[in-house]
Design a protein around this motif. Sequence first.
Motif, short mmCIF file in Angstrom:
data_model
loop_
_atom_site.label_atom_id
_atom_site.label_comp_id
_atom_site.label_asym_id
_atom_site.label_seq_id
_atom_site.Cartn_x
_atom_site.Cartn_y
_atom_site.Cartn_z
N GLU A 14 0.84 -1.21 0.00
CA GLU A 14 0.00 0.00 0.00
C GLU A 14 0.87 1.25 0.00
O GLU A 14 0.54 2.24 -0.66
CB GLU A 14 -0.96 -0.01 1.20
CG GLU A 14 -1.99 -1.12 1.15
CD GLU A 14 -2.82 -1.12 -0.12
OE1 GLU A 14 -3.26 -0.04 -0.57
OE2 GLU A 14 -3.02 -2.21 -0.70
N LYS A 17 2.11 1.57 -3.51
CA LYS A 17 1.03 2.05 -4.39
C LYS A 17 0.87 3.56 -4.28
O LYS A 17 0.58 4.23 -5.27
CB LYS A 17 -0.29 1.38 -4.03
CG LYS A 17 -0.45 -0.02 -4.53
CD LYS A 17 -1.82 -0.56 -4.14
CE LYS A 17 -2.00 -1.99 -4.60
NZ LYS A 17 -3.33 -2.50 -4.24
N ALA A 18 1.06 4.09 -3.09
CA ALA A 18 0.89 5.53 -2.86
C ALA A 18 1.96 6.36 -3.56
O ALA A 18 1.79 7.56 -3.76
CB ALA A 18 0.91 5.83 -1.36
N PRO A 21 0.86 6.91 -9.56
CA PRO A 21 -0.55 6.99 -9.98
C PRO A 21 -1.08 5.56 -10.18
O PRO A 21 -0.33 4.65 -10.56
CB PRO A 21 -0.48 7.73 -11.31
CG PRO A 21 0.81 8.48 -11.29
CD PRO A 21 1.74 7.64 -10.47
N GLU A 22 -2.34 5.36 -9.92
CA GLU A 22 -2.93 4.02 -9.99
C GLU A 22 -2.68 3.34 -11.34
O GLU A 22 -2.35 2.16 -11.40
CB GLU A 22 -4.43 4.10 -9.71
CG GLU A 22 -5.10 2.75 -9.62
CD GLU A 22 -6.57 2.84 -9.28
OE1 GLU A 22 -7.29 1.88 -9.57
OE2 GLU A 22 -7.01 3.88 -8.75
N GLN A 23 -2.82 4.10 -12.42
CA GLN A 23 -2.63 3.53 -13.76
C GLN A 23 -1.18 3.06 -13.95
O GLN A 23 -0.95 2.00 -14.51
CB GLN A 23 -3.00 4.55 -14.83
CG GLN A 23 -2.89 4.00 -16.24
CD GLN A 23 -3.34 5.02 -17.29
OE1 GLN A 23 -3.86 6.07 -16.96
NE2 GLN A 23 -3.13 4.68 -18.54
N ASP A 24 -0.22 3.84 -13.47
CA ASP A 24 1.19 3.44 -13.57
C ASP A 24 1.46 2.17 -12.78
O ASP A 24 2.17 1.28 -13.23
CB ASP A 24 2.11 4.55 -13.09
CG ASP A 24 2.17 5.72 -14.06
OD1 ASP A 24 1.59 5.63 -15.16
OD2 ASP A 24 2.81 6.74 -13.70
N TYR A 25 0.89 2.10 -11.58
CA TYR A 25 1.06 0.91 -10.75
C TYR A 25 0.53 -0.32 -11.47
O TYR A 25 1.20 -1.36 -11.51
CB TYR A 25 0.36 1.09 -9.39
CG TYR A 25 0.43 -0.14 -8.53
CD1 TYR A 25 1.57 -0.39 -7.75
CD2 TYR A 25 -0.60 -1.07 -8.50
CE1 TYR A 25 1.65 -1.54 -6.97
CE2 TYR A 25 -0.53 -2.21 -7.72
CZ TYR A 25 0.59 -2.43 -6.96
OH TYR A 25 0.67 -3.58 -6.19
N GLU A 26 -0.66 -0.21 -12.04
CA GLU A 26 -1.26 -1.34 -12.76
C GLU A 26 -0.41 -1.75 -13.96
O GLU A 26 -0.24 -2.94 -14.23
CB GLU A 26 -2.68 -0.99 -13.21
CG GLU A 26 -3.68 -0.88 -12.09
CD GLU A 26 -3.88 -2.18 -11.33
OE1 GLU A 26 -3.97 -3.24 -11.97
OE2 GLU A 26 -3.94 -2.12 -10.08
N THR A 29 3.01 -3.41 -12.67
CA THR A 29 2.85 -4.71 -12.02
C THR A 29 2.07 -5.71 -12.87
O THR A 29 1.87 -6.84 -12.44
CB THR A 29 2.11 -4.56 -10.67
OG1 THR A 29 0.81 -4.03 -10.91
CG2 THR A 29 2.89 -3.70 -9.70
N ASP A 33 -0.43 -7.87 -7.74
CA ASP A 33 0.23 -7.38 -6.52
C ASP A 33 1.44 -8.21 -6.15
O ASP A 33 2.34 -7.73 -5.46
CB ASP A 33 -0.76 -7.35 -5.36
CG ASP A 33 -1.68 -6.13 -5.39
OD1 ASP A 33 -1.35 -5.14 -6.07
OD2 ASP A 33 -2.74 -6.17 -4.73
#
Length: 133
Positions: A14, A17-18, A21-26, A29, A33
Amino acid sequence: MADENENEKQITVEDLKAELPEQDYETLTLGEDTVAVRCLLKAKVAIKGMVTSTGHTYDEADEVCRMATLKWALYELFAFAGQENRAREKQEDAQLLIETNFGAILKKDDAASTGPAVGAMNTKRENPLKARR
């Protein structure tokens, strides 16, 4: 109670993830996860080794250790995704954080060149290749 406080200090996915940006994390990865978990574990081991080599103790509650670990985890994520330039930037950032706050990071070769002598040479010895008769 002490275990709860210890778990609160632990860096988690978590926290990673912070940092993105959510899109970059997706994207980095591939939506898994488990990729982030592996990258975070590798980061913890690498940063612990670097901090320890400076003579300090790795502590995830320490802000410098946290920032360096997260940057190294980002390095691992970018490297996993094949984004070498962005990965290198994060790697350099993590190392700079450690060196400016704790001192020089000793490498394996650095440690081998220091310390007391472990032996001596006897120059008056006969050539061992000559046969004894």
